[in-house]
Scaffold this active site. Structure first.
Site: not given
Ligand SMILES: O=C[C@H](O)COP(=O)(O)O
Length: 613
Positions: A28, A86
């Protein structure tokens, strides 16, 4: 076991994540939005670097909810060879169409739908995801500057989301700016994974870089699945932060963790004027918790009082509760499920029934043996079945080609609309099953006649078993794929012939020395007893109520009266226990036709080791 997912930007962070023992590496780009996508080149390089050491997921980006746009991007991401893709489902009238457009891809790639807790998530989309062959669903947050998951999806709503998602056969995950204190609050709800980014970046924030130290702290709070073939690298003393304490240090003492003056609106009361609205109830709880260290430094070493408040909120959210005593008992049971808790005091006080407060205070202790939540004899009048020597299984069962699941169809469904669909679903099961009829209305008449005519429990027990046979005849009358079975031989024969046996219990149950003649033993317990005799793999109880959750245990279900008082002792070790309610009827046919059980799995009771023999 809940797995840990870490969102990384590429190879460098993937290396840190792998070294830190992460279970799922998620690609991501945090600078590009809630589900910012990295390039397909970065995905391919990272997959090559990881080389199968961990599953890899990747997000598609914050895309407009246009079916063709979503499908094309998901295909592009899937083509890189990731294990999971996802896909964000932002609020849109097109959401269902987008899910449908992805079905061809879902047939060959594991798709995970992402809903957003801060964008009024539509959980009615969950059956769509299941229908279109998605692999999983999760909740995240879209606006990372606007709070954490629990700020938008309160603890009492999480079990419902998780249970419903699992009941649809979907993997389920939680994420959304999760921090260390959130982890012990979420683990009891048993999500399949928790996702992290921000908490892995220490002080640099989620658009910074993940740090090995911050990741290590989070890793130690999420119990690591023991690596195949290797000993778990986990220090079990640290697991105690979440209640995993197979053996805490006896030289250490206990801490008192308390919640005081915790006031909630609660639907409670036996009087008619107390129904249909809520009233203020004050909770005071003190839990004696085994220490894991005398130098607590962080969340790994403490028992979070949030767990107590979340438990109360979750219990209260289930619906109207008749008695303060029952509420106190449920709260005590929930807290004692944490193996580190050795004693709990629960005070429940109604604040609006008069000038002062009225209520109850109870104290419950863990049984010393094994430090587990002992599920001893369930209070049956005679010696419980669990404490009686197990009888050898007859030869016909030992030779049986199939090990069935036993399914008890509650007799109270006899007048319910979904009874017909339940019977059709069970008759069409590809999973070998044996149907146990409940006593339902017929058994209710026995109770009423016993009150009027004052005959013994022994007589009532025999009549209640005949009541089960009456409902069994109704079930048999509905579908020719069903066959009556009065003995184990007849049961096995019906299964071998591809029929679905319906147990007519009087011949076996009335002669069984290990079935007490008590109202503590209903068709729930008899179904568990038959499961033991048949060497069943699983037991499903179909209930006319849906007032249970995946976080329930057999103890809490007994306290709530959802299973009979003898069930905990009658359920054999090694039998997977499932519960289904009215909402499961719609999908039951498809699930059983694909050899899956409907409903939710309930954790096995922690029992002191049974003596061999
Ligand atoms: O699913 C995983 C997400 O990237 C969580 O990111 P975050 O902890 O910054 O909300």
């Amino acid at each position: 076991m809940t797995r840990m997912l870490a969102s990384v930007t590429g190879v460098d962070e993937a290396e840190i994540a792998l070294s830190g023992g992460v279970d799922i590496v998620d690609l991501k780009e945090p600078k590009a939005g809630a589900l910012g996508a990295v390039s397909t080149q970065t995905i391919r390089r990272t997959i090559s670097f990881i080389a199968g050491r961990a599953p890899v997921s990747a997000v598609c980006g914050d895309l407009p909810m246009e079916p063709e746009t979503i499908r094309a991007k998901a295909e592009e991401i899937a083509a890189t060879g990731v294990d999971y893709v996802k896909i964000g489902f932002f609020p849109s009238a097109n959401a269902a169409a987008c899910a449908a457009a992805l079905e061809p891809l879902a047939a060959r790639t594991k798709l995970i739908a992402v809903l957003f807790a801060d964008l009024a998530p539509d959980f009615e989309l969950l059956p769509n995801f299941a229908k279109h062959r998605f692999y999983g669903a999760m909740v995240d947050t879209a606006n990372k500057a606007n709070g954490r998951l629990l700020d938008h999806l309160p603890p009492e709503r999480i079990p419902g989301f998780i249970d419903r998602t699992k009941s649809l056969g979907l993997m389920v995950g939680l994420s959304g700016s999760l921090e260390a204190p959130d982890i012990p609050r979420l683990l009891p709800f048993a999500p399949d994974f928790l996702g992290f980014r921000g908490a892995l970046c220490g002080h640099s924030g989620r658009v910074g870089s993940i740090s090995a130290e911050a990741l290590s702290q989070i890793r130690e709070l999420v119990p690591e699945e023991s690596r195949a073939g290797g000993a778990s690298s986990v220090d079990y003393r640290l697991l105690a932060a979440r209640g995993y304490s197979p053996g805490t240090d006896p030289t250490l003492g206990t801490d008192k963790i308390f919640v005081r003056d915790f006031v909630l609106p609660v639907q409670i009361g036996a009087y008619s004027f107390e129904h249909g609205h809520s009233q203020k109830v004050r909770f005071d709880v003190t839990a004696d918790v085994l220490q894991v260290t005398d130098h607590p430094e962080d969340m790994r070493h403490v028992f979070s009082y949030d767990i107590i408040m979340d438990g109360i909120r979750t219990i209260v959210a289930r619906g109207h509760i008749q008695l303060s005593e029952a509420l106190a008992e449920q709260v005590a049971t929930y807290i004692l499920e944490n193996p580190r808790v050795v004693r709990v005091t629960v005070r429940v006080e109604k604040l609006e029934l008069g000038p002062g407060g009225v209520g109850v205070e109870i104290e419950r202790k863990r049984q010393a043996a094994g430090r587990g939540v002992a599920s001893g004899p369930a209070g049956g009048k005679e010696q419980s079945a669990a404490s009686q020597p197990r009888q050898e299984r007859p030869e016909v069962v030992r030779r049986a080609a199939v090990k069935p699941a036993v399914v008890k169809l509650g007799g109270s469904t006899v007048h319910a609309a979904e009874m017909e669909s339940w019977i059709a679903a069970l008759a069409g099961s590809k999973l070998p099953i044996v149907i146990v009829p409940g006593g339902g209305l017929f058994a209710d008449q026995v109770r009423e006649m016993q009150f009027r005519m004052d005959f013994s429990d022994t007589a009532a027990h025999a009549m209640a078993i005949l009541a089960m046979e009456q409902f069994g005849q109704i079930i048999l009358d509905r579908d020719e794929r069903l066959a009556p079975a009065r003995s184990l031989e007849e049961t096995v024969r019906a299964l071998d012939e591809g029929k679905v046996p319906v147990w007519l219990p009087s011949s076996l149950a009335l002669a069984a020395p290990d079935i007490p003649a008590s109202w503590d033993i209903t068709s729930d317990s008899l179904a568990a007893w038959l499961a033991g005799k048949l060497g069943a793999n699983a037991l499903l109880l179909i209930k006319q109520t849906g007032a249970f959750l995946g976080s329930d245990t057999i103890d809490s279900l007994t306290v709530k009266g959802i299973v009979d008082a003898g069930f905990a002792a009658m359920l054999p070790d090694g039998v997977d226990f499932h519960l289904a309610g009215p909402k499961d009827a719609a999908e039951a046919g498809a699930l059983l036709a694909s050899s899956n059980l409907p409903g939710i799995a309930i954790a096995a009771p922690i029992r002191p080791a049974r003596k061999a023999g």
